[in-house]
Design a protein around this motif. Structure first.
Motif, PDB file in Angstrom:
ATOM      1  N   ASP A  50       0.834  -1.207   0.000  1.00 35.12           N
ATOM      2  CA  ASP A  50       0.000   0.000   0.000  1.00 35.12           C
ATOM      3  C   ASP A  50       0.867   1.255   0.000  1.00 35.12           C
ATOM      4  O   ASP A  50       0.599   2.221  -0.728  1.00 35.12           O
ATOM      5  CB  ASP A  50      -0.908   0.024   1.232  1.00 35.12           C
ATOM      6  N   ILE A  51       1.893   1.258   0.830  1.00 42.94           N
ATOM      7  CA  ILE A  51       2.762   2.433   0.944  1.00 42.94           C
ATOM      8  C   ILE A  51       3.506   2.690  -0.364  1.00 42.94           C
ATOM      9  O   ILE A  51       3.600   3.833  -0.836  1.00 42.94           O
ATOM     10  CB  ILE A  51       3.744   2.253   2.113  1.00 42.94           C
ATOM     11  N   VAL A  53       2.649   1.703  -3.416  1.00 44.71           N
ATOM     12  CA  VAL A  53       1.688   2.096  -4.451  1.00 44.71           C
ATOM     13  C   VAL A  53       1.294   3.563  -4.273  1.00 44.71           C
ATOM     14  O   VAL A  53       1.178   4.317  -5.249  1.00 44.71           O
ATOM     15  CB  VAL A  53       0.461   1.172  -4.440  1.00 44.71           C
ATOM     16  N   ARG A  54       1.084   3.999  -3.042  1.00 42.34           N
ATOM     17  CA  ARG A  54       0.770   5.417  -2.808  1.00 42.34           C
ATOM     18  C   ARG A  54       1.937   6.302  -3.241  1.00 42.34           C
ATOM     19  O   ARG A  54       1.739   7.399  -3.773  1.00 42.34           O
ATOM     20  CB  ARG A  54       0.443   5.658  -1.335  1.00 42.34           C
ATOM     21  N   GLY A  55       3.151   5.852  -3.025  1.00 40.05           N
ATOM     22  CA  GLY A  55       4.308   6.629  -3.451  1.00 40.05           C
ATOM     23  C   GLY A  55       4.410   6.745  -4.961  1.00 40.05           C
ATOM     24  O   GLY A  55       4.847   7.772  -5.484  1.00 40.05           O
ATOM     25  N   ALA A  57       1.795   6.681  -7.019  1.00 39.67           N
ATOM     26  CA  ALA A  57       0.685   7.575  -7.384  1.00 39.67           C
ATOM     27  C   ALA A  57       0.371   7.442  -8.881  1.00 39.67           C
ATOM     28  O   ALA A  57       0.117   6.347  -9.359  1.00 39.67           O
ATOM     29  CB  ALA A  57       1.006   9.012  -6.985  1.00 39.67           C
ATOM     30  N   GLU A  58       0.416   8.556  -9.632  1.00 38.17           N
ATOM     31  CA  GLU A  58       0.030   8.551 -11.046  1.00 38.17           C
ATOM     32  C   GLU A  58       1.213   8.365 -11.984  1.00 38.17           C
ATOM     33  O   GLU A  58       1.057   8.481 -13.205  1.00 38.17           O
ATOM     34  CB  GLU A  58      -0.695   9.865 -11.390  1.00 38.17           C
TER      35      GLU A  58
END
Length: 228
Positions: A50-51, A53-55, A57-58
């Motif tokens: 999760d961490i 993937v959030r990093g 981002a796009e």
């Protein structure tokens, strides 16, 4: 421009990449050194993914670089983010649904480590100085954290939930001076689990600290090989 997403090993400290990240930026790319809560007794592989993937981002031109235990986070991220390439660095390479705890016995990692120590004449009993820090300069260590972050046990019991590796370039880099995962051991695991050959570079298990220039040179060469 590529985004190099740098995933650390046990402990999860982004500081591990602090000598590589500026070299990547100097070459005109983005570097994202991920910090993972390695000492959190409630955070396992899913939380790590999760961490990361959030990093991401796009971002779309992502090169995921996974060191040691970070290899178990890599396939989970690939399933959820537009990763263009994976680079393993002295990494644990999982099979689907394997736990990091099971990996040691399945690969005979401890036996391989002890056999290499006997052949090369250093202690077979593990200690950080012999196996992690033997080629890292004291100046680098003094500039780092006083105490490394300990890895909580939860991550070793959580299955790595993926079905297959994505159809993207995957590279396996091994430090030829790695005492924790000897290079012969890494060659066998990469061949058996990925059908890949290992590329060797000078340096031990913490090669991003001991040989950041050599590691970065390989990472940038891989990026140049990507189809534009």
């Amino acid at each position: 421009m590529a985004s190099f997403v740098l995933v650390p090993g046990a402990g999860g400290m982004a500081w591990y990449w602090h000598r590589v990240a500026p070299l990547i930026r100097a070459a005109g790319h983005e570097s994202i050194a991920v910090d993972l809560p390695g000492d959190d007794t409630q955070a396992g592989l899913a939380a790590y993914a999760d961490i990361v993937v959030r990093g991401i981002a796009e971002r779309s031109r992502v090169i995921l670089v996974a060191q040691s235990l970070g290899g178990f986070t890599a396939p989970l991220v690939c399933a959820r983010a537009p990763v263009r390439m994976v680079v393993f660095v002295n990494a644990m390479i999982p099979k689907p649904d394997e736990t990091a705890g099971q990996w040691w016995g399945a690969t005979s990692a401890i036996e391989a480590r002890e056999q290499a120590a006997t052949r090369r004449g250093y202690a077979t009993e593990f200690d950080p100085g012999t196996y992690f820090l033997h080629d890292v300069s004291q100046d680098v260590l003094r500039a780092g954290p006083q105490r490394p972050r300990e890895e909580a046990e939860i991550v070793f019991g959580e299955p790595c939930r993926f079905t297959r590796w994505p159809d993207i370039p995957i590279h396996v880099l091994a430090g030829r001076d790695d005492r924790f995962f000897p290079v012969e051991f890494q060659q066998r695991v990469a061949r058996e689990r990925l059908g890949k050959k290992v590329e060797e570079i000078p340096g031990g298990h913490l090669v991003a600290l001991s040989n950041p220039e050599g590691l970065t040179e390989h990472l940038l060469a891989y990026e140049r090989g990507l189809t534009r």
